[in-house]
Design a protein around this motif. Structure first.
Motif, PDB file in Angstrom:
ATOM      1  N   ARG A   1       6.628   9.551  -4.022  1.00 42.09           N
ATOM      2  CA  ARG A   1       5.400   9.556  -4.812  1.00 42.09           C
ATOM      3  C   ARG A   1       4.333   8.718  -4.133  1.00 42.09           C
ATOM      4  O   ARG A   1       4.627   7.934  -3.212  1.00 42.09           O
ATOM      5  N   ASP A   2       3.126   8.863  -4.597  1.00 37.85           N
ATOM      6  CA  ASP A   2       1.992   8.163  -4.005  1.00 37.85           C
ATOM      7  C   ASP A   2       1.921   6.731  -4.532  1.00 37.85           C
ATOM      8  O   ASP A   2       1.762   6.523  -5.739  1.00 37.85           O
ATOM      9  N   ILE A   3       2.050   5.758  -3.665  1.00 37.34           N
ATOM     10  CA  ILE A   3       1.978   4.355  -4.058  1.00 37.34           C
ATOM     11  C   ILE A   3       1.070   3.596  -3.099  1.00 37.34           C
ATOM     12  O   ILE A   3       0.767   4.064  -1.997  1.00 37.34           O
ATOM     13  N   THR A   4       0.661   2.412  -3.542  1.00 35.99           N
ATOM     14  CA  THR A   4      -0.087   1.482  -2.694  1.00 35.99           C
ATOM     15  C   THR A   4       0.650   0.159  -2.675  1.00 35.99           C
ATOM     16  O   THR A   4       1.067  -0.341  -3.727  1.00 35.99           O
ATOM     17  N   VAL A   5       0.816  -0.399  -1.488  1.00 38.55           N
ATOM     18  CA  VAL A   5       1.467  -1.698  -1.319  1.00 38.55           C
ATOM     19  C   VAL A   5       0.440  -2.671  -0.751  1.00 38.55           C
ATOM     20  O   VAL A   5      -0.163  -2.397   0.292  1.00 38.55           O
ATOM     21  N   TYR A   6       0.244  -3.779  -1.448  1.00 34.56           N
ATOM     22  CA  TYR A   6      -0.695  -4.818  -1.015  1.00 34.56           C
ATOM     23  C   TYR A   6       0.156  -6.033  -0.671  1.00 34.56           C
ATOM     24  O   TYR A   6       0.582  -6.787  -1.549  1.00 34.56           O
ATOM     25  N   ALA A   7       0.422  -6.208   0.621  1.00 39.87           N
ATOM     26  CA  ALA A   7       1.339  -7.257   1.069  1.00 39.87           C
ATOM     27  C   ALA A   7       0.598  -8.271   1.925  1.00 39.87           C
ATOM     28  O   ALA A   7      -0.020  -7.915   2.928  1.00 39.87           O
ATOM     29  N   SER A   8       0.661  -9.523   1.506  1.00 37.29           N
ATOM     30  CA  SER A   8      -0.022 -10.592   2.219  1.00 37.29           C
ATOM     31  C   SER A   8       0.987 -11.594   2.754  1.00 37.29           C
ATOM     32  O   SER A   8       1.863 -12.056   2.019  1.00 37.29           O
ATOM     33  N   GLY A   9       0.865 -11.918   4.033  1.00 41.62           N
ATOM     34  CA  GLY A   9       1.780 -12.876   4.633  1.00 41.62           C
ATOM     35  C   GLY A   9       1.866 -12.684   6.132  1.00 41.62           C
ATOM     36  O   GLY A   9       1.242 -11.784   6.702  1.00 41.62           O
TER      37      GLY A   9
END
Length: 333
Positions: free
Chosen positions: A286-294
């Motif tokens: 499915r369509d997802i967005t991942v916002y990963a900071s590090g």
């Protein structure tokens, strides 16, 4: 800056009997102790503005400055200060009264906002506008912004929390900066059909702020029980029906209903690898967005592996958020 209460010690030696009187050291008075470090801070805080004229963010800044003094003045050494300088007793009592009035004013201002959230008078769009319009310019001499002070004053959440024992591969809890939360909301534009996961949510600053700022379902996942309990108390205080906190190892949580995932370097090593692999599997379906900071090493590299395997695609890096990776489902991009 030295935080511990300092004392000055005067050492007195004995004059050897073999010395002739002409060589005997003259009698001198003991060297006076230096003025205690807290005196200048207390005087500055007493001279600050009337709490009745301050908004929530300014009250939080004042509260933190008062708390710093109270937490770092050792009671035994305070007694010594007062014994040697009796006039300091009145100063300390005035300072304690000031700190109490700041706390009361902060409680009242926070409860006013909480009441507006509970009744629905402060709708998500208005709540978001209220903290975003304060701005993200860092204050001189303070690693904070007006928006952060307002949110942390409302939630009574310190930027860094070290009291909770960290699990293996876990990080010290650091509350997300307001500018980062705003950026996430702008990128994902979440609506009522979305489900946002804050993985490694800590005390819940991000999750609570986002839940109050949009209509999406927000779920915070946290391993540390103390953090979860604190976050749940805040969530109940604001009566946010679209907010949930899950006390669990993130690897044991079903994330398949998520449409957006937020990670502020909550873990590393094997846990980060397992989470990235799980999100890669979801992205294929499915369509997802991942916002990963590090950092890229031993954290970001696991997400980049999912890019190389074709599950996720990486958005171009942005100068203001150089440590952030925005990833989306490759099959739906």
């Amino acid at each position: 800056m030295q935080c511990r209460h300092q004392t000055a010690h005067t050492l007195f030696g004995q004059v050897p009997a073999s010395l002739s009187p002409s060589w005997t050291m003259p009698h001198t008075s003991p060297t006076p102790r230096a003025v205690p470090w807290w005196v200048e801070r207390a005087e500055t805080l007493l001279a600050s503005k009337d709490v009745r004229t301050l908004d929530l963010g300014a009250l939080w800044e004042l509260f933190e400055r008062c708390s710093f003094v109270q937490e770092n003045v050792e009671p035994d050494l305070l007694l010594i200060d007062v014994r040697e300088r009796p006039e300091l007793q009145a100063l300390w009592k005035s300072f304690e009264a000031r700190a109490h009035s700041v706390t009361e004013a902060l409680d009242e201002a926070g409860e006013d906002v909480a009441q507006q959230l509970r009744t629905g008078d402060l709708a998500p769009a208005l709540f978001r506008e209220r903290w975003e319009r304060l701005g993200f310019t860092e204050a001189a001499g303070r690693a904070s912004t007006a928006a952060d002070d307002w949110l942390e004053g409302l939630l009574r959440i310190s930027r860094v929390t070290t009291g909770q024992n960290r699990p293996p591969f876990g990080q010290v809890n650091m509350a997300s900066r307001a500018q980062r939360i705003s950026d996430f909301l702008s990128i994902t534009s979440p609506g009522q059909h979305d489900t946002i996961y804050d993985l490694g949510c800590g005390n819940g600053k991000f999750a609570i702020t986002v839940a109050a700022s949009c209509s999406a379902q927000v779920k915070g996942v946290e391993y540390g029980q103390t953090y979860v309990e604190s976050a749940r108390r805040n969530g109940e205080r604001f009566a946010l029906r679209n907010l949930e906190f899950i006390h669990s190892d993130v690897r044991d949580v079903d994330l398949s209903d998520g449409t957006a995932f937020y990670l502020f370097f909550p873990f590393w090593g094997e846990v980060a690898h397992a989470v990235a692999r799980t999100l890669g599997d979801i992205a294929r379906a499915r369509d997802i967005t991942v916002y990963a900071s590090g950092p890229r090493h031993d954290y970001g590299e696991h997400f980049l592996e999912q890019v190389s395997q074709g599950a996720l695609c990486l958005a171009p890096q942005r100068q203001d958020f150089a440590d952030v990776m925005v990833l989306r489902s490759a099959a739906f991009s």
